[in-house]
Design an enzyme around this catalytic site. Structure first.
Site, short mmCIF file in Angstrom:
data_model
loop_
_atom_site.label_atom_id
_atom_site.label_comp_id
_atom_site.label_asym_id
_atom_site.label_seq_id
_atom_site.Cartn_x
_atom_site.Cartn_y
_atom_site.Cartn_z
N HIS A 82 0.81 -1.22 0.00
CA HIS A 82 0.00 0.00 0.00
C HIS A 82 0.85 1.27 0.00
O HIS A 82 0.32 2.36 0.22
CB HIS A 82 -0.95 0.01 1.20
CG HIS A 82 -0.31 -0.41 2.48
ND1 HIS A 82 -0.84 -1.39 3.29
CD2 HIS A 82 0.82 0.01 3.10
CE1 HIS A 82 -0.06 -1.56 4.34
NE2 HIS A 82 0.95 -0.72 4.24
N TYR B 204 17.37 2.09 2.54
CA TYR B 204 17.73 1.55 1.23
C TYR B 204 18.81 2.35 0.53
O TYR B 204 19.33 1.93 -0.50
CB TYR B 204 16.49 1.49 0.33
CG TYR B 204 15.28 0.90 1.00
CD1 TYR B 204 15.39 -0.21 1.83
CD2 TYR B 204 14.01 1.45 0.83
CE1 TYR B 204 14.29 -0.74 2.46
CE2 TYR B 204 12.90 0.92 1.45
CZ TYR B 204 13.04 -0.18 2.26
OH TYR B 204 11.95 -0.70 2.89
#
Length: 488
Positions: free
Chosen positions: A171, A258
């Site tokens: 989502h 990341y």
């Protein structure tokens, strides 16, 4: 219509309830069967009682069954939804705790980085077991909808090695779009049209239109910096927007893990995160949140059960993809969303075998991806670093190859920015030994890892991280909720 949906990991009570009520917002689905399965009989009992209450309160013929026998739950199922957390909070705590000893500070640790890679090692053998059962006992051509992280690794394993029709669902795109619509002053999110593409948790809004008008980088930067809340909570995300020219779907805390630039120095971490909520970058934030949520639910269960007596309101149907995909496949009412699938040329400048997240349309013919997308070069480069780690991690999990696992962790952007090869080798040994109960493919590697650990001279430290908060008690949570209610 009458068909069967199996939910694996249905003991994730809140999420299962959301999926269940979303699906029953589709009028044609009132006669279907839900088969719930989980390793926790206790959690199954709780969610079964909640869903039974919903069925009774809404006078529905819907059938709900619950069993710890996964294979039985999957028998004849047309759709299988997975929201499992292999190893539970016990293993997850090690995903955060052990890397901290080597200076690796994670906010979530469920996608890549040291924690996410080990999470994948725990998940993939189980995912392949799911796929075996689906192939053998589910309805022919059954579709596997994976909600479990690490999304790309799990979906990669299911498609490439499980040979099951699989789509990964998240989502993050919807939440990012809601933010953008808000800062641009849209009256509703439907005024915003966008193309979002990349890989899960590193997806990029490469095209934005508000009521048909193109939105450029400068306008978006100005809108976020002027927002009284997001300007503080999304500092890292806004900085990436300024440098890359496009906005990331992922939360400030997730995105920080990341990229090798924002979490590698403890004194820099606090500059880029916000402590108002876990999702903005707190050390081990999602672990704390998950622990508090579990404790809260156990204590407040009677209130959750009572709330289940309310009528289902289709106007409150969530934007989780699952119910909309099922509706499109079964009724041919077309749905547009963002799905995790094998690339196969959808994104021109990412590898063919990668699991990408990109726009697609669903109808009775299946999920049809919009092909021919090219990512901005900086976005593609960032995605490539993660894809290479994901590929090695999947291959290591399939083969039980601890040497390849160490190379995967070494090539993780944040790990590589913080740790030496010697530290990575020892850290992986330590994590594999600590999580051996959930890593059957590494059983033969554990004795040698223990031996190496007994002789290692690599120094570690006990470190809580740069921005750690303690798990709040039920009493503290209750007091905070009461204070917010009174203030609001």
């Amino acid at each position: 219509m009458s068909f069967k949906i199996a939910i694996i990991g249905a003991g994730s009570v809140g999420f299962t309830k959301k999926l269940f009520t979303d699906i029953l917002c589709v009028p044609e689905f009132k006669d279907i069967e839900f088969a719930l399965t989980d390793v926790s009989e206790h959690n199954l009992g709780m969610i079964k009682a909640i869903l039974d209450r919903i069925v009774e309160a809404n006078n529905l013929p819907t059938k709900v069954t619950a069993t710890t026998n996964r294979r039985k739950a999957l028998e004849g199922a047309r759709y299988i939804i997975s929201c499992v957390r292999v190893g539970g909070l016990e293993a997850y705590a090690d995903d955060i705790r052990i890397p901290l000893k080597y200076g690796i500070d994670q906010c979530v640790g469920d996608t890549i980085c040291a924690g996410g890679i080990l999470y994948g090692q725990r998940n993939i053998p189980v995912i392949l077991d799911f796929c075996k059962d689906i192939s053998e006992v589910a309805e022919t051509g059954a579709k596997f909808l994976n909600y479990a992280n690490p999304m790309a690794m799990n979906t990669w394993a299911a498609i490439e090695y499980g040979k099951v029709d699989t789509v990964g669902l998240c989502h993050g795109v919807q939440h990012g779009a809601e933010q953008i619509a808000e800062v641009l002053g849209a009256k509703s999110r439907w005024e915003l049209d966008y193309v979002c593409s990349g890989i899960n948790h590193q997806t990029w809004f490469i095209e934005l239109r508000l009521n048909g008008r193109p939105i450029g980088k400068d306008e978006l930067v100005a809108a976020f910096e002027a927002h009284p809340v997001y300007s503080k909570q999304e500092k890292l995300r806004i900085d990436v927007l300024k440098r890359f020219g496009v906005y990331s779907t992922e939360s400030n805390g997730h995105l920080s893990e990341y990229l090798p630039w924002y979490r590698k120095r403890p004194d820099e971490i606090t500059r880029w995160i916000d402590m108002s909520d876990w999702i903005h970058g707190e050390t081990g934030g999602y672990l704390r949140y998950s622990t508090e949520t579990r404790n809260w639910f156990e204590t407040e269960y009677p209130q959750f059960l009572e709330a289940a007596s309310k009528p289902i309101d289709p106007a409150r149907r969530s934007n989780e993809h699952a119910s909309h995909i099922l509706e499109a496949l079964e009724t041919n009412r077309v749905y547009r969303g963002h799905f995790n699938v094998k690339n196969n040329g959808v994104i021109a400048n990412l590898p063919q075998d990668a699991i990408i997240e990109s726009p697609g349309f669903v109808d009775r013919f299946g999920i049809n991806m919009a092909a021919g997308i090219t990512l901005p070069e900086a976005c593609a480069a960032t995605c490539m670093a993660s894809i290479n780690v994901q590929r090695m991690s999947v291959h290591a999990a399939i083969a039980g190859d601890i040497d390849l696992l160490k190379l995967a962790v070494l090539h993780d952007p944040l790990v590589g920015a913080v740790s030496t090869p010697e530290e990575v080798w020892q850290m992986v040994d330590e994590m594999v030994v600590a999580q051996a109960a959930w890593l059957p493919q590494y059983a033969d590697a554990v004795p040698a890892a223990k031996e190496r650990l007994s002789k290692s001279k690599v120094k570690t430290r006990e470190w809580a991280g740069a921005a750690r908060r303690s798990v709040r008690s039920i009493e503290e949570l209750r007091a905070e909720k009461a204070a917010l209610k009174q203030a609001g």
